[in-house]
Motif scaffolding. Structure first.
Motif, PDB file in Angstrom:
ATOM      1  N   GLY A   1       0.761  -1.238   0.000  1.00 13.73           N
ATOM      2  CA  GLY A   1       0.000   0.000   0.000  1.00 13.73           C
ATOM      3  C   GLY A   1       0.791   1.287   0.000  1.00 13.73           C
ATOM      4  N   LEU A   2       2.069   1.237   0.402  1.00  7.39           N
ATOM      5  CA  LEU A   2       2.890   2.453   0.441  1.00  7.39           C
ATOM      6  C   LEU A   2       3.944   2.453  -0.664  1.00  7.39           C
ATOM      7  CD1 LEU A   2       3.467   2.664   4.324  1.00  7.39           C
ATOM      8  CD2 LEU A   2       1.694   3.810   2.966  1.00  7.39           C
ATOM      9  N   SER A   3       3.790   1.561  -1.631  1.00  8.77           N
ATOM     10  CA  SER A   3       4.816   1.379  -2.666  1.00  8.77           C
ATOM     11  C   SER A   3       5.037   2.627  -3.517  1.00  8.77           C
ATOM     12  CB  SER A   3       4.442   0.199  -3.572  1.00  8.77           C
ATOM     13  OG  SER A   3       3.195   0.439  -4.216  1.00  8.77           O
ATOM     14  N   ASP A   4       4.002   3.463  -3.649  1.00 13.82           N
ATOM     15  CA  ASP A   4       4.123   4.666  -4.487  1.00 13.82           C
ATOM     16  C   ASP A   4       4.896   5.787  -3.818  1.00 13.82           C
ATOM     17  OD1 ASP A   4       2.647   3.478  -6.498  1.00 13.82           O
ATOM     18  OD2 ASP A   4       0.748   4.362  -5.859  1.00 13.82           O
ATOM     19  N   TYR A   5       5.197   5.652  -2.526  1.00 11.56           N
ATOM     20  CA  TYR A   5       5.730   6.787  -1.774  1.00 11.56           C
ATOM     21  C   TYR A   5       7.150   6.590  -1.236  1.00 11.56           C
ATOM     22  CZ  TYR A   5       0.647   7.162  -1.729  1.00 11.56           C
ATOM     23  OH  TYR A   5      -0.674   7.169  -2.095  1.00 11.56           O
ATOM     24  N   TYR A   6       7.622   5.364  -1.221  1.00 11.91           N
ATOM     25  CA  TYR A   6       8.932   5.086  -0.620  1.00 11.91           C
ATOM     26  C   TYR A   6       9.723   4.113  -1.484  1.00 11.91           C
ATOM     27  CZ  TYR A   6       6.667   6.802   3.681  1.00 11.91           C
ATOM     28  OH  TYR A   6       5.990   7.542   4.618  1.00 11.91           O
ATOM     29  N   GLU A   7      11.053   4.124  -1.272  1.00  9.51           N
ATOM     30  CA  GLU A   7      11.935   3.137  -1.878  1.00  9.51           C
ATOM     31  C   GLU A   7      13.060   2.813  -0.905  1.00  9.51           C
ATOM     32  OE1 GLU A   7      13.730   4.754  -5.366  1.00  9.51           O
ATOM     33  OE2 GLU A   7      14.819   6.329  -4.287  1.00  9.51           O
ATOM     34  N   VAL A   8      13.685   1.663  -1.095  1.00 10.21           N
ATOM     35  CA  VAL A   8      14.804   1.247  -0.261  1.00 10.21           C
ATOM     36  C   VAL A   8      16.086   1.889  -0.786  1.00 10.21           C
ATOM     37  CG1 VAL A   8      16.205  -0.722   0.491  1.00 10.21           C
ATOM     38  CG2 VAL A   8      13.708  -0.943   0.322  1.00 10.21           C
ATOM     39  N   VAL A   9      16.912   2.385   0.110  1.00  9.76           N
ATOM     40  CA  VAL A   9      18.229   2.903  -0.277  1.00  9.76           C
ATOM     41  C   VAL A   9      19.133   1.708  -0.577  1.00  9.76           C
ATOM     42  CG1 VAL A   9      20.250   4.203   0.473  1.00  9.76           C
ATOM     43  CG2 VAL A   9      17.948   4.997   1.096  1.00  9.76           C
ATOM     44  N   ASP A  10      19.677   1.676  -1.781  1.00  7.15           N
ATOM     45  CA  ASP A  10      20.410   0.508  -2.283  1.00  7.15           C
ATOM     46  C   ASP A  10      21.844   0.483  -1.745  1.00  7.15           C
ATOM     47  OD1 ASP A  10      21.066  -1.761  -3.631  1.00  7.15           O
ATOM     48  OD2 ASP A  10      21.155  -0.838  -5.622  1.00  7.15           O
ATOM     49  N   ARG A  11      22.071  -0.336  -0.730  1.00  8.98           N
ATOM     50  CA  ARG A  11      23.414  -0.530  -0.175  1.00  8.98           C
ATOM     51  C   ARG A  11      23.413  -1.801   0.669  1.00  8.98           C
ATOM     52  NH1 ARG A  11      23.669   0.973   5.251  1.00  8.98           N
ATOM     53  NH2 ARG A  11      22.017   2.389   6.015  1.00  8.98           N
ATOM     54  N   GLU A  12      24.573  -2.176   1.171  1.00  8.14           N
ATOM     55  CA  GLU A  12      24.662  -3.350   2.041  1.00  8.14           C
ATOM     56  C   GLU A  12      24.322  -2.946   3.468  1.00  8.14           C
ATOM     57  OE1 GLU A  12      27.810  -6.835   2.088  1.00  8.14           O
ATOM     58  OE2 GLU A  12      28.547  -5.170   3.334  1.00  8.14           O
ATOM     59  N   TYR A  13      23.593  -3.817   4.164  1.00  7.73           N
ATOM     60  CA  TYR A  13      23.187  -3.559   5.544  1.00  7.73           C
ATOM     61  C   TYR A  13      23.733  -4.657   6.459  1.00  7.73           C
ATOM     62  CZ  TYR A  13      19.863  -0.284   3.473  1.00  7.73           C
ATOM     63  OH  TYR A  13      19.297   0.756   2.783  1.00  7.73           O
ATOM     64  N   SER A  14      24.123  -4.273   7.665  1.00  8.01           N
ATOM     65  CA  SER A  14      24.614  -5.221   8.661  1.00  8.01           C
ATOM     66  C   SER A  14      23.645  -5.275   9.830  1.00  8.01           C
ATOM     67  CB  SER A  14      26.004  -4.808   9.174  1.00  8.01           C
ATOM     68  OG  SER A  14      26.955  -4.824   8.131  1.00  8.01           O
ATOM     69  N   THR A  15      23.333  -6.465  10.304  1.00  8.05           N
ATOM     70  CA  THR A  15      22.467  -6.593  11.472  1.00  8.05           C
ATOM     71  C   THR A  15      23.212  -6.131  12.716  1.00  8.05           C
ATOM     72  OG1 THR A  15      23.155  -8.896  11.841  1.00  8.05           O
ATOM     73  CG2 THR A  15      21.203  -8.527  10.448  1.00  8.05           C
ATOM     74  N   THR A  16      22.465  -5.727  13.730  1.00  2.10           N
ATOM     75  CA  THR A  16      23.056  -5.270  14.988  1.00  2.10           C
ATOM     76  C   THR A  16      22.461  -6.048  16.152  1.00  2.10           C
ATOM     77  OG1 THR A  16      21.395  -3.511  15.181  1.00  2.10           O
ATOM     78  CG2 THR A  16      23.471  -2.954  14.100  1.00  2.10           C
ATOM     79  N   GLU A  17      23.029  -5.841  17.350  1.00  2.19           N
ATOM     80  CA  GLU A  17      22.587  -6.521  18.570  1.00  2.19           C
ATOM     81  C   GLU A  17      22.479  -8.028  18.343  1.00  2.19           C
ATOM     82  OE1 GLU A  17      19.374  -4.769  20.742  1.00  2.19           O
ATOM     83  OE2 GLU A  17      19.825  -2.758  20.011  1.00  2.19           O
ATOM     84  N   ASN A  18      23.544  -8.594  17.778  1.00  5.50           N
ATOM     85  CA  ASN A  18      23.565 -10.019  17.442  1.00  5.50           C
ATOM     86  C   ASN A  18      24.048 -10.839  18.631  1.00  5.50           C
ATOM     87  OD1 ASN A  18      23.344  -9.512  14.317  1.00  5.50           O
ATOM     88  ND2 ASN A  18      25.070  -8.269  15.014  1.00  5.50           N
ATOM     89  N   TYR A  19      23.235 -11.783  19.072  1.00  4.21           N
ATOM     90  CA  TYR A  19      23.675 -12.668  20.143  1.00  4.21           C
ATOM     91  C   TYR A  19      22.869 -13.957  20.130  1.00  4.21           C
ATOM     92  CZ  TYR A  19      19.669 -10.603  22.609  1.00  4.21           C
ATOM     93  OH  TYR A  19      18.421 -10.158  22.945  1.00  4.21           O
ATOM     94  N   LEU A  20      23.436 -14.970  20.764  1.00  3.27           N
ATOM     95  CA  LEU A  20      22.802 -16.278  20.837  1.00  3.27           C
ATOM     96  C   LEU A  20      21.848 -16.298  22.013  1.00  3.27           C
ATOM     97  CD1 LEU A  20      22.858 -19.179  19.611  1.00  3.27           C
ATOM     98  CD2 LEU A  20      24.602 -19.736  21.317  1.00  3.27           C
ATOM     99  N   THR A  21      20.586 -16.676  21.782  1.00  5.61           N
ATOM    100  CA  THR A  21      19.591 -16.725  22.837  1.00  5.61           C
ATOM    101  C   THR A  21      19.635 -18.081  23.541  1.00  5.61           C
ATOM    102  OG1 THR A  21      17.776 -17.680  21.540  1.00  5.61           O
ATOM    103  CG2 THR A  21      18.133 -15.297  21.358  1.00  5.61           C
ATOM    104  N   MET A  22      18.869 -18.168  24.639  1.00 12.14           N
ATOM    105  CA  MET A  22      18.787 -19.433  25.379  1.00 12.14           C
ATOM    106  C   MET A  22      18.178 -20.541  24.528  1.00 12.14           C
ATOM    107  SD  MET A  22      17.550 -18.115  29.141  1.00 12.14           S
ATOM    108  CE  MET A  22      17.513 -19.789  29.787  1.00 12.14           C
ATOM    109  N   MET A  23      17.403 -20.173  23.507  1.00  8.10           N
ATOM    110  CA  MET A  23      16.778 -21.156  22.624  1.00  8.10           C
ATOM    111  C   MET A  23      17.665 -21.500  21.442  1.00  8.10           C
ATOM    112  SD  MET A  23      14.051 -21.632  24.278  1.00  8.10           S
ATOM    113  CE  MET A  23      13.144 -22.656  23.133  1.00  8.10           C
ATOM    114  N   ASP A  24      18.938 -21.058  21.482  1.00  2.00           N
ATOM    115  CA  ASP A  24      19.898 -21.313  20.416  1.00  2.00           C
ATOM    116  C   ASP A  24      19.503 -20.666  19.093  1.00  2.00           C
ATOM    117  OD1 ASP A  24      21.850 -22.571  21.822  1.00  2.00           O
ATOM    118  OD2 ASP A  24      21.224 -24.605  21.330  1.00  2.00           O
TER     119      ASP A  24
END
Length: 272
Positions: free
Chosen positions: A49-72
């Motif tokens: 529904g919002l496709s006419d108004y926005y676009e993704v900035v084309d670049r590489e993204y890195s995840t943050t706050e990465n850690y192993l949970t108790m559920m592996d």
């Protein structure tokens, strides 16, 4: 966890237990932060529904706050930069609220979703654009900022995503939704709720800040950094003050704020 849990165990005590749990894990060397995932957009176009108004900035993204949970599972925050284009909205952005939000005078709800793909293009995880609360965007504030963008401006939208240890995320695509709606409520009551909501939003901002700080400090403890113990003591002191504000707050919070509180608590539990 719900607010009722705080009646049986104070927030400060909960953080202390979490700290000790993290310290014990560090002694065994079994819980360590993982390297971030690198993700690129499959396309800069956004579906929905919002496709006419926005676009993704084309670049590489890195995840943050990465850690192993108790559920592996591997806990991550996926952040994506989006850009507003020149096309005017065909809805009132000022009275449009994030998905899962209900307030007097609103005319609609909007949201972004994300689909995570592996190298073969298979969807391995997703968050629907129509989801609110725990299953939706990381913060209502991200959607509010997106709705306030001027043409050419950008902002970051985020999701909390848990991956299985054998997942191999490589790409992503964004989805979006707009749902026309309305809420008829007493104008006086809405004003009072809005004032209260602003106060709770500030409290939740502080609570989320301290939980994020706890996660960072606990990672240091798990890596054997003994200075983390002193830092954690300060966090617990602040947490006890927040606990007094949060105690019995459920009756005064909006559904969106209750969902946000649950999401913050979920993040804290997963970090243990």
């Amino acid at each position: 966890m719900t607010l009722k849990s705080f009646n049986n165990q104070t927030l400060g005590t909960f953080l202390l237990c979490a700290m000790l749990s993290g310290a014990l894990s560090s002694c065994g060397g079994s819980k360590k932060a993982d390297d971030p995932y690198k993700l690129t957009p499959e396309t800069t176009s956004i579906k929905g529904g919002l496709s006419d108004y926005y676009e993704v900035v084309d670049r590489e993204y890195s995840t943050t706050e990465n850690y192993l949970t108790m559920m592996d599972n591997i806990h991550t925050i996926v952040s994506v930069e989006i850009r507003r284009n020149d096309k005017p909205f065909d809805f009132d952005s000022e009275t449009t609220k994030p998905m899962g939000t209900l307030s007097a005078g609103m005319t609609g709800n909007a949201g972004f979703g994300i689909e995570i793909l592996d190298e073969s293009g298979n969807v391995i995880n997703k968050s629907a654009a129509t989801n609110g609360g725990l299953g939706g965007m990381y913060s209502d504030a991200d959607m509010k900022e997106a709705l306030n963008l001027k043409p050419g401006e950008t902002c970051t939208v985020r999701w909390q995503i848990n991956f299985a240890k054998d997942d191999k995320p490589a790409k992503f695509r964004l989805t979006s939704a707009y749902e026309k709606s309305g809420y008829e409520g007493d104008a006086t009551g809405a004003t009072q709720t809005g004032s209260s909501a602003n106060n709770w939003d500030a409290t939740l901002d502080s609570y989320e800040q301290y939980v994020n700080q706890y996660i960072k400090v606990s990672k240091k403890a798990m890596n054997g950094d003994m200075s983390a113990t002193a830092e954690m003591a300060g966090i617990i002191d602040k947490a006890e003050k927040l606990e007094k504000k949060l105690k019995g707050a459920e009756a005064d919070m909006t559904p969106s704020q209750i969902s946000r509180l649950a999401k913050i608590n979920s993040k804290l539990i997963e970090a243990m």
